[in-house]
Design a protein around this motif. Structure first.
Motif, mmCIF file in Angstrom:
data_model
loop_
_atom_site.group_PDB
_atom_site.id
_atom_site.type_symbol
_atom_site.label_atom_id
_atom_site.label_comp_id
_atom_site.label_asym_id
_atom_site.label_seq_id
_atom_site.Cartn_x
_atom_site.Cartn_y
_atom_site.Cartn_z
ATOM 1 N N HIS A 192 5.526 -16.067 5.308
ATOM 2 C CA HIS A 192 4.449 -15.547 6.145
ATOM 3 C C HIS A 192 4.169 -16.453 7.340
ATOM 4 O O HIS A 192 3.705 -15.979 8.374
ATOM 5 C CB HIS A 192 3.169 -15.371 5.319
ATOM 6 C CG HIS A 192 3.287 -14.312 4.259
ATOM 7 N ND1 HIS A 192 3.935 -13.122 4.475
ATOM 8 C CD2 HIS A 192 2.837 -14.271 2.984
ATOM 9 C CE1 HIS A 192 3.878 -12.382 3.376
ATOM 10 N NE2 HIS A 192 3.230 -13.063 2.457
ATOM 11 N N LEU A 227 -5.527 -0.658 11.655
ATOM 12 C CA LEU A 227 -4.124 -0.332 11.856
ATOM 13 C C LEU A 227 -3.907 1.162 11.649
ATOM 14 O O LEU A 227 -4.085 1.676 10.531
ATOM 15 C CB LEU A 227 -3.251 -1.144 10.901
ATOM 16 C CG LEU A 227 -1.742 -0.857 10.933
ATOM 17 C CD1 LEU A 227 -1.182 -1.118 12.327
ATOM 18 C CD2 LEU A 227 -1.010 -1.705 9.896
ATOM 19 N N ASP A 253 -5.315 3.755 8.647
ATOM 20 C CA ASP A 253 -6.050 3.132 7.534
ATOM 21 C C ASP A 253 -7.196 4.031 7.071
ATOM 22 O O ASP A 253 -8.014 4.483 7.870
ATOM 23 C CB ASP A 253 -6.583 1.775 7.981
ATOM 24 C CG ASP A 253 -7.178 0.970 6.836
ATOM 25 O OD1 ASP A 253 -7.158 1.463 5.691
ATOM 26 O OD2 ASP A 253 -7.667 -0.133 7.093
ATOM 27 N N GLU A 301 1.007 2.306 16.346
ATOM 28 C CA GLU A 301 2.446 2.026 16.358
ATOM 29 C C GLU A 301 3.262 3.179 15.772
ATOM 30 O O GLU A 301 4.413 2.987 15.410
ATOM 31 C CB GLU A 301 2.741 0.709 15.605
ATOM 32 C CG GLU A 301 1.885 0.476 14.369
ATOM 33 C CD GLU A 301 2.466 1.078 13.125
ATOM 34 O OE1 GLU A 301 3.662 0.953 12.939
ATOM 35 O OE2 GLU A 301 1.714 1.689 12.355
ATOM 36 N N ARG A 347 8.538 3.051 13.225
ATOM 37 C CA ARG A 347 7.478 2.339 13.915
ATOM 38 C C ARG A 347 7.960 1.907 15.290
ATOM 39 O O ARG A 347 9.128 1.593 15.483
ATOM 40 C CB ARG A 347 7.042 1.109 13.106
ATOM 41 C CG ARG A 347 6.400 1.454 11.762
ATOM 42 C CD ARG A 347 6.110 0.199 10.957
ATOM 43 N NE ARG A 347 5.537 0.519 9.658
ATOM 44 C CZ ARG A 347 4.237 0.492 9.368
ATOM 45 N NH1 ARG A 347 3.382 0.151 10.306
ATOM 46 N NH2 ARG A 347 3.796 0.787 8.175
ATOM 47 N N ASN A 399 0.901 6.940 5.123
ATOM 48 C CA ASN A 399 0.629 5.549 5.490
ATOM 49 C C ASN A 399 -0.847 5.200 5.437
ATOM 50 O O ASN A 399 -1.241 4.097 5.831
ATOM 51 C CB ASN A 399 1.152 5.252 6.894
ATOM 52 C CG ASN A 399 2.634 5.501 7.045
ATOM 53 O OD1 ASN A 399 3.045 6.469 7.657
ATOM 54 N ND2 ASN A 399 3.441 4.619 6.476
ATOM 55 N N SER A 416 -1.017 2.259 2.948
ATOM 56 C CA SER A 416 -0.207 1.089 3.303
ATOM 57 C C SER A 416 -0.730 0.395 4.555
ATOM 58 O O SER A 416 -0.617 -0.830 4.686
ATOM 59 C CB SER A 416 1.259 1.499 3.503
ATOM 60 O OG SER A 416 1.375 2.411 4.583
ATOM 61 N N ASP A 417 -1.316 1.152 5.486
ATOM 62 C CA ASP A 417 -1.874 0.540 6.693
ATOM 63 C C ASP A 417 -3.105 -0.305 6.398
ATOM 64 O O ASP A 417 -3.604 -0.987 7.297
ATOM 65 C CB ASP A 417 -2.245 1.628 7.713
ATOM 66 C CG ASP A 417 -1.019 2.219 8.391
ATOM 67 O OD1 ASP A 417 0.054 1.613 8.292
ATOM 68 O OD2 ASP A 417 -1.136 3.290 9.012
ATOM 69 N N ILE A 449 -1.007 -7.775 5.202
ATOM 70 C CA ILE A 449 0.308 -8.232 5.660
ATOM 71 C C ILE A 449 0.785 -7.373 6.824
ATOM 72 O O ILE A 449 1.283 -7.883 7.840
ATOM 73 C CB ILE A 449 1.312 -8.210 4.498
ATOM 74 C CG1 ILE A 449 0.907 -9.219 3.427
ATOM 75 C CG2 ILE A 449 2.718 -8.505 4.999
ATOM 76 C CD1 ILE A 449 1.823 -9.238 2.225
ATOM 77 N N TRP A 450 0.637 -6.046 6.697
ATOM 78 C CA TRP A 450 1.058 -5.168 7.777
ATOM 79 C C TRP A 450 0.181 -5.356 9.008
ATOM 80 O O TRP A 450 0.660 -5.285 10.141
ATOM 81 C CB TRP A 450 1.022 -3.712 7.324
ATOM 82 C CG TRP A 450 2.216 -3.304 6.524
ATOM 83 C CD1 TRP A 450 2.255 -3.011 5.194
ATOM 84 C CD2 TRP A 450 3.553 -3.161 7.012
ATOM 85 N NE1 TRP A 450 3.533 -2.690 4.814
ATOM 86 C CE2 TRP A 450 4.357 -2.774 5.908
ATOM 87 C CE3 TRP A 450 4.156 -3.319 8.250
ATOM 88 C CZ2 TRP A 450 5.724 -2.535 6.024
ATOM 89 C CZ3 TRP A 450 5.519 -3.094 8.370
ATOM 90 C CH2 TRP A 450 6.283 -2.707 7.276
ATOM 91 N N ARG A 454 1.448 -8.493 10.796
ATOM 92 C CA ARG A 454 2.743 -8.301 11.457
ATOM 93 C C ARG A 454 2.604 -7.464 12.725
ATOM 94 O O ARG A 454 3.137 -7.819 13.788
ATOM 95 C CB ARG A 454 3.719 -7.633 10.494
ATOM 96 C CG ARG A 454 4.161 -8.525 9.340
ATOM 97 C CD ARG A 454 5.089 -7.772 8.407
ATOM 98 N NE ARG A 454 5.494 -8.610 7.280
ATOM 99 C CZ ARG A 454 6.260 -8.173 6.273
ATOM 100 N NH1 ARG A 454 6.677 -6.913 6.253
ATOM 101 N NH2 ARG A 454 6.589 -8.991 5.290
ATOM 102 N N GLU A 455 1.893 -6.349 12.627
ATOM 103 C CA GLU A 455 1.788 -5.462 13.779
ATOM 104 C C GLU A 455 0.900 -6.065 14.870
ATOM 105 O O GLU A 455 1.150 -5.850 16.054
ATOM 106 C CB GLU A 455 1.227 -4.106 13.338
ATOM 107 C CG GLU A 455 2.115 -3.367 12.344
ATOM 108 C CD GLU A 455 3.523 -3.152 12.858
ATOM 109 O OE1 GLU A 455 3.677 -2.885 14.066
ATOM 110 O OE2 GLU A 455 4.488 -3.256 12.061
#
Length: 474
Positions: free
Chosen positions: A68, A231, A234, A290, A298, A321, A324-325, A329-330, A333-334
């Motif tokens: 990370h 994100l 979500d 994204e 993406r 999503n 997951s959004d 962690i996501w 990253r984004e």
């Protein structure tokens, strides 16, 4: 028979249209008209995501997830608190002093699905149960925030004073921790003396994947302090269903989201705004987009920002999503990809003009906040105020200072109209006729005054809207 067939056709077409609009609704639609975030305001967000991720590590000197790349100095971690030490009163957190950016950070982790104490915090709430600063907040999250301030207030105060009272105070959290961090920031703003009298402008909160924890008037009022990062699709910032109902439900989460989406479709927008118990995601919103409609994969994310009042992430996105959004962690990253893109665009702009001209931000962040506050007042949102600190916090028993009262009385006298204002009004509306008597000046009398803020028409200067209105003559 033909009438029944016609009614059936209308019902089927109506339902089909609704189903098509709901199934094709994507997260990017929520922020389609927002402005793009600038480098200065978005730069701290990936760093705060990494600090929240660091809370999950038991030992930063030998991390379990080195991939990370937390990019922090383990020697600057002042204090680390686990579940055993909080005894269920708050999620685990760390206190970190960032000398490179001159910030004192309290980072709080998100919901732990294996910890009963986190569920107790979520379930400790009831609509309209807890009122604070003229609005409603989540009771369990507020209790955690109060406990955190009592437990760590002296340490935060000492760190701020030892570093010359120039460092910023930052509260960051994800999911459950974002609600605690947001309410902690609100408490600190209203009781700044507990941290040595720290100025409001030095207090910041970054809420990643924020929970709905405060009513709309508070969400707009503290938009200069709290920054929410969302994100794409979500689900948590979008569902107005109380968090305790989600975990008490016998349905699976996708089924519950579909039912909530179906129910909210038939609730008028005005009714939502008038419901002072309805909770919202707090502060200024940063929406990381994204994915696009009917396109796979993406893309390089872009960040849009605004302080929305009406239409504040009210529509659940039926997407695979949506859950997951929500992951930190996501989000990290984004947000890092988006930051690199913003830096690249800025570097290209310095050397060569952009290929496509874009509207630049025309207003400052402070002006956007004032506009959002005035928009909330014009929509008649309960307990909405015109300025961020226009009213004292009624829960802590404070009263306005004498200087504030004098300023308010001066404003009132100026807007209410003294003798000079009446003379000007008479000279404006009347003129002397041939006989020496006053005659109505119809050229000025027929022109109404329109308030730029509330769009209300006023016939004369004598009717002034208190303190908020700026007039233009039609």
């Amino acid at each position: 028979m033909s009438l029944c067939c016609g009614v059936e056709s209308v019902v089927i077409l109506g339902f089909g249209r609704w189903a098509w609009k709901r199934c094709t609704y994507i997260g990017a639609n929520d922020s389609a008209n927002w402005t793009l975030a600038t480098l200065g305001e978005f730069e701290p967000i990936p760093r705060m995501c990494r600090l929240v991720l660091a809370v999950y590590e038991p030992d930063l000197n030998s991390p379990l997830f080195p991939q990370h790349g937390y990019r922090l100095n383990p020697d600057w971690v002042i204090k680390r608190v686990t579940y055993e030490q909080t005894q269920g009163r708050a999620p685990p957190y760390i206190i970190y002093i960032d000398h490179d950016h001159k910030e004192i950070v309290l980072a709080i982790r998100g919901l732990n699905l294996y910890k009963e104490s986190d569920y107790k915090t979520l379930l400790d709430n009831r609509l309209g149960m807890q009122m604070f600063d003229g609005g409603f907040v989540h009771h369990g999250l507020l209790k955690s925030a109060v406990w955190l301030l009592k437990e760590e207030g002296e340490i935060l105060k000492r760190l701020w004073e030892e570093n010359g009272k120039v460092y910023g105070m930052v509260f960051a959290g994800h999911s459950l921790g974002s609600g605690v961090a947001a309410l902690l920031a609100v408490i600190v703003v209203n009781h700044r003396d507990t941290l040595g009298g720290i100025p409001r402008e030095k207090i910041r909160c970054y809420a990643m994947a924020p929970a709905r924890c405060m009513s709309l008037n508070l969400a707009v009022k503290y938009a200069d302090v709290i920054h929410s990062i969302i994100l794409q699709d979500d689900f948590l910032p979008r569902t107005a269903t109380p968090l305790e109902d989600i975990f008490k439900s016998i349905f699976c989460l996708p089924c519950l989201l579909f039912l909530v989406c179906l129910r909210d479709t038939f609730i008028p927008e005005g009714r939502k705004l008038r419901d002072q118990r309805r909770l919202y995601a707090p502060g200024r919103m940063y929406h990381i987009v994204e994915r696009k409609f009917c396109r796979c994969g993406r893309f390089t994310p872009e960040v849009r920002t605004a302080i929305p009042v009406d239409g504040r992430f009210e529509h659940i996105v039926l997407s695979c999503n949506a859950t997951s959004d929500h992951g930190i962690i996501w989000i990290e990253r984004e947000s890092q990809k988006a930051l690199e893109k913003i830096k690249e665009i800025n570097s290209e702009t310095i050397t060569t003009p952009p290929g496509v001209q874009k509207f630049e931000r025309m207003q400052t962040i402070e002006q956007e906040h004032r506009d959002a506050l005035e928009r909330a007042v014009s929509l008649n949102i309960p307990h909405a105020v015109a300025t961020a600190d226009a009213e004292p916090c009624m829960d802590n028993g404070t009263v306005p200072s004498q200087s504030e009262g004098d300023q308010a009385s001066k404003t009132k006298s100026a807007s209410g109209g003294g003798k000079t204002n009446w003379d000007e009004l008479v000279n404006k509306l009347f003129k002397k006729g041939e006989s020496g008597h006053l005659v109505l000046n119809r050229d000025n009398a027929i022109k109404p005054l329109v308030c730029c803020n509330c769009a209300r028409k006023w016939r004369t200067d004598a009717e002034l809207h208190p303190t908020l209105c700026r007039f233009i003559i039609l």
